[in-house]
Design a protein around this motif. Structure first.
Motif, PDB file in Angstrom:
ATOM      1  N   ALA A 136       0.820  -1.206   0.000  1.00 43.91           N
ATOM      2  CA  ALA A 136       0.000   0.000   0.000  1.00 43.91           C
ATOM      3  C   ALA A 136       0.856   1.259   0.000  1.00 43.91           C
ATOM      4  O   ALA A 136       0.553   2.232  -0.693  1.00 43.91           O
ATOM      5  N   THR A 137       1.983   1.269   0.778  1.00 41.71           N
ATOM      6  CA  THR A 137       2.844   2.454   0.829  1.00 41.71           C
ATOM      7  C   THR A 137       3.503   2.700  -0.521  1.00 41.71           C
ATOM      8  O   THR A 137       3.510   3.830  -1.038  1.00 41.71           O
ATOM      9  N   ARG A 140       2.454   1.693  -3.350  1.00 42.43           N
ATOM     10  CA  ARG A 140       1.404   2.044  -4.316  1.00 42.43           C
ATOM     11  C   ARG A 140       1.057   3.521  -4.210  1.00 42.43           C
ATOM     12  O   ARG A 140       0.864   4.194  -5.228  1.00 42.43           O
ATOM     13  N   GLN A 141       0.993   4.063  -2.979  1.00 45.81           N
ATOM     14  CA  GLN A 141       0.656   5.460  -2.797  1.00 45.81           C
ATOM     15  C   GLN A 141       1.775   6.362  -3.311  1.00 45.81           C
ATOM     16  O   GLN A 141       1.508   7.386  -3.948  1.00 45.81           O
ATOM     17  N   SER A 197       1.463   9.117  -6.432  1.00 45.85           N
ATOM     18  CA  SER A 197       1.782  10.547  -6.324  1.00 45.85           C
ATOM     19  C   SER A 197       2.776  10.981  -7.411  1.00 45.85           C
ATOM     20  O   SER A 197       2.612  12.023  -8.051  1.00 45.85           O
ATOM     21  N   SER A 224      -8.071   9.246  -7.065  1.00 47.96           N
ATOM     22  CA  SER A 224      -7.122   8.410  -6.318  1.00 47.96           C
ATOM     23  C   SER A 224      -7.827   7.165  -5.803  1.00 47.96           C
ATOM     24  O   SER A 224      -9.068   7.095  -5.829  1.00 47.96           O
ATOM     25  N   PRO A 225      -7.078   6.185  -5.310  1.00 49.47           N
ATOM     26  CA  PRO A 225      -7.717   4.989  -4.739  1.00 49.47           C
ATOM     27  C   PRO A 225      -8.673   5.320  -3.602  1.00 49.47           C
ATOM     28  O   PRO A 225      -9.582   4.538  -3.317  1.00 49.47           O
ATOM     29  N   ARG A 226      -8.459   6.505  -2.964  1.00 47.60           N
ATOM     30  CA  ARG A 226      -9.350   6.931  -1.894  1.00 47.60           C
ATOM     31  C   ARG A 226     -10.425   7.896  -2.387  1.00 47.60           C
ATOM     32  O   ARG A 226     -11.027   8.620  -1.601  1.00 47.60           O
ATOM     33  N   SER A 227     -10.627   7.924  -3.735  1.00 42.61           N
ATOM     34  CA  SER A 227     -11.682   8.736  -4.370  1.00 42.61           C
ATOM     35  C   SER A 227     -11.418  10.234  -4.266  1.00 42.61           C
ATOM     36  O   SER A 227     -12.355  11.036  -4.314  1.00 42.61           O
ATOM     37  N   LYS A 228     -10.166  10.632  -4.123  1.00 37.43           N
ATOM     38  CA  LYS A 228      -9.830  12.040  -4.123  1.00 37.43           C
ATOM     39  C   LYS A 228      -9.638  12.494  -5.561  1.00 37.43           C
ATOM     40  O   LYS A 228      -9.000  11.812  -6.361  1.00 37.43           O
TER      41      LYS A 228
END
Length: 217
Positions: A14-15, A17-18, A22, A49-53
């Motif tokens: 996950a890290t 991937r983030q 970016s 983004s994966p968090r819908s941002k």
């Protein structure tokens, strides 16, 4: 130092991937900006983004660019539809033209034209086709003849019925004429044979006698 080729699959960590998201997001936004400036292109970029941002970039207006895109898609769809319809119409026309040509050739062969180049099998097929056609033609002719005969029979039955009714009417009128003649003969009595009783008495009461006055000639 040579960079290794990145394998195109989802990054499980996950890290990592983030971080990758970016870096590549910023690079993509930079490339979109450069493309719009250097090439005077209308560019619109939308990223979730994966968090819908939401991240976006537009050289003019996101809404106008999207509207322009939708209109263009409609135009392309209509154009493709017209092209498809035109192609379909051309295919149908070509198919009908071929069928007409084949029918014309078959018609000429049935009339005995252009059969010199026909093989025995083709001539046999033509003969069979003519036999079937003659069978259908004869059946239709006999059907029409039967229908015509039935119509004539029906007309004959109507005429016989009307003739019978007329005869009965004539008999009734003849009987009425005979009865009328008989009645006239009975009523027409000779006046010379009629006597009229006046009911008068002449003379004394004791010698009164009823006298009858006979009509004079």
């Amino acid at each position: 130092m040579v960079r290794g080729k990145t394998e195109m699959k989802r990054i499980e960590n996950a890290t990592s991937r983030q971080v990758t998201f970016s870096k590549r997001r910023n690079g993509l936004l930079k490339k979109a900006f450069e493309l719009s400036v250097l090439c005077d292109a209308e560019v619109a970029l939308i990223i979730f983004s994966p968090r819908s941002k939401l991240y976006e970039f537009s050289s003019s207006s996101i809404a106008k660019t999207i509207e322009r895109y939708q209109n263009r898609v409609k135009e392309i769809g209509s154009s493709h539809k017209r092209d498809g319809n035109s192609q379909q119409a051309r295919d149908e026309t070509s198919g009908l033209t071929k069928k007409i040509e084949q029918l014309e050739i078959s018609k000429r062969k049935l009339l005995g034209e252009g059969i010199d180049a026909c093989s025995i099998e083709e001539l046999q097929q033509l003969e069979n086709q003519l036999d079937r056609s003659l069978t259908r033609i004869r059946a239709k002719k006999y059907q029409l003849l039967r229908e015509e005969i039935e119509k004539l029979k029906e007309e004959e039955r109507k005429l016989i019925k009307e003739n019978k009714e007329l005869k009965e009417k004539c008999r009734g009128m003849g009987a009425m004429v005979v009865a009328s003649s008989t009645l006239s003969s009975e009523v027409n009595i000779d006046d010379n044979d009629m006597e009229v009783d006046t009911g008068l008495f002449i003379g004394p009461p004791e010698t009164r006698q009823s006298k009858k006055i006979l009509p004079q000639n």
